[in-house]
Design an enzyme around this catalytic site. Sequence first.
Site, short mmCIF file in Angstrom:
data_model
loop_
_atom_site.label_atom_id
_atom_site.label_comp_id
_atom_site.label_asym_id
_atom_site.label_seq_id
_atom_site.Cartn_x
_atom_site.Cartn_y
_atom_site.Cartn_z
N ALA A 124 -7.39 4.93 -6.14
CA ALA A 124 -6.88 5.12 -4.77
C ALA A 124 -5.44 4.65 -4.71
CB ALA A 124 -7.73 4.31 -3.79
N TYR B 201 4.26 -3.47 -2.29
CA TYR B 201 3.00 -2.74 -2.20
C TYR B 201 3.16 -1.33 -2.77
CZ TYR B 201 -1.13 -0.62 -0.08
OH TYR B 201 -2.30 0.05 0.12
N LYS C 82 1.49 0.10 -6.29
CA LYS C 82 0.63 1.29 -6.31
C LYS C 82 1.23 2.39 -7.18
CE LYS C 82 -3.10 0.53 -4.13
NZ LYS C 82 -4.38 0.81 -4.84
N GLY D 136 -15.33 -2.48 1.88
CA GLY D 136 -14.18 -2.26 2.76
C GLY D 136 -14.41 -1.06 3.66
N PHE D 137 -13.37 -0.72 4.37
CA PHE D 137 -13.49 0.35 5.37
C PHE D 137 -13.77 1.71 4.71
CE2 PHE D 137 -10.56 3.53 7.46
CZ PHE D 137 -11.51 3.98 8.36
#
Length: 327
Positions: A121, A153, A157, A14-15
């Site tokens: 993360a 979301y 998280k 991923g980024f």
Amino acid sequence: MLARYDYLVTGGAGFIGSHLCERLIAEGKSVCVLDDLSTGHLSNIQGLLQQESFHFIEGSVLSVETVNDCVNKCSEVIHLAAAVGVDNVINKPVETIETNVNGTENILKAARNGNKKVFIASTSEVYGKGWKVPFKEDGDIVLGPTSRNRWSYACSKALDEFLALAYNHSYGLPVVICRFFNTVGPRQSGRYGMVLPRFINQALTGKPVTVFGNGTQTRCFSLVSEVVDCVLALMDTPKAVGRVVNVGSTEEITILELARRVREISGSSSEIIIVPYEEAYPAGFEDMQRRVPDVSRLMDLIGIRPEADTATIIRKVIEYGIPEGAR
Ligand code: UDP
């Protein structure tokens, strides 16, 4: 079992993950990546695939067997794999919740078996629509109702954070948790809704720059290379274990001003248009008005923080360009 790699990086294609892997390899570390390529791309890690100290496994954090196998091979775990982008969160709610919650649970369970240090993360989304900026890690979080998908979301998280802290508390598992604030930079895709690559792509192709809402909402943008510096420094800081830490820039900018700067720096003549939320997002979407991190904990722990200014960041991303496939 003897670890064959220094790090397992989930979401490494991923980024943020690909930048992190590049740094680790440049520092002489060995890295195993687990990525299902749902939003990550092999092109992000093209330069690493031939390296002897780099190994790529295409697979999901939802597979217990795969996760166990990968964690066993590595000394430490950096868990970045997650559902990303507002578009995915709204359009694929089941995948979002399951990937974020079950994936992290699988990682923590496997890490506990081998007592491996784990980086988790998280995101500034967990602050929800709290209005007391700058956001402090121990401040209250304010989420919207369960009937509005966007909050799933943040909630998933937040649950990841609870679970990681519980593993630390109950089993002594060394965990480090970061809340990332709008990380941007070369290679970020605009496909999943992220504002900066979208604006730059629009400006560079002469299309209208689409400001959602009235543009007075603010964000703080940090450069991915500096975020990577912080992640690795935190992993090397014993006092960071068992802590939740904000990682972000403190330069607050309105989205309308961001659009203006992108247009100015790119020399584009694109017009800036205001798109009402009702047209930009499905019904029931709520945006965050302000998002600014308090970085005193980060500074106390590692003495560094993302500090590149927004204009410099915009220049770097323009210089790199937005690859065709990432628009
Ligand atoms: N945004 C915008 N135009 C776009 C994409 C996003 O004005 O083409 C806005 C979006 O509504 C939000 C801000 O930019 O207020 C940041 O959006 P992004 O999805 O990048 O991050 P997040 O909302 O998670 O901070």
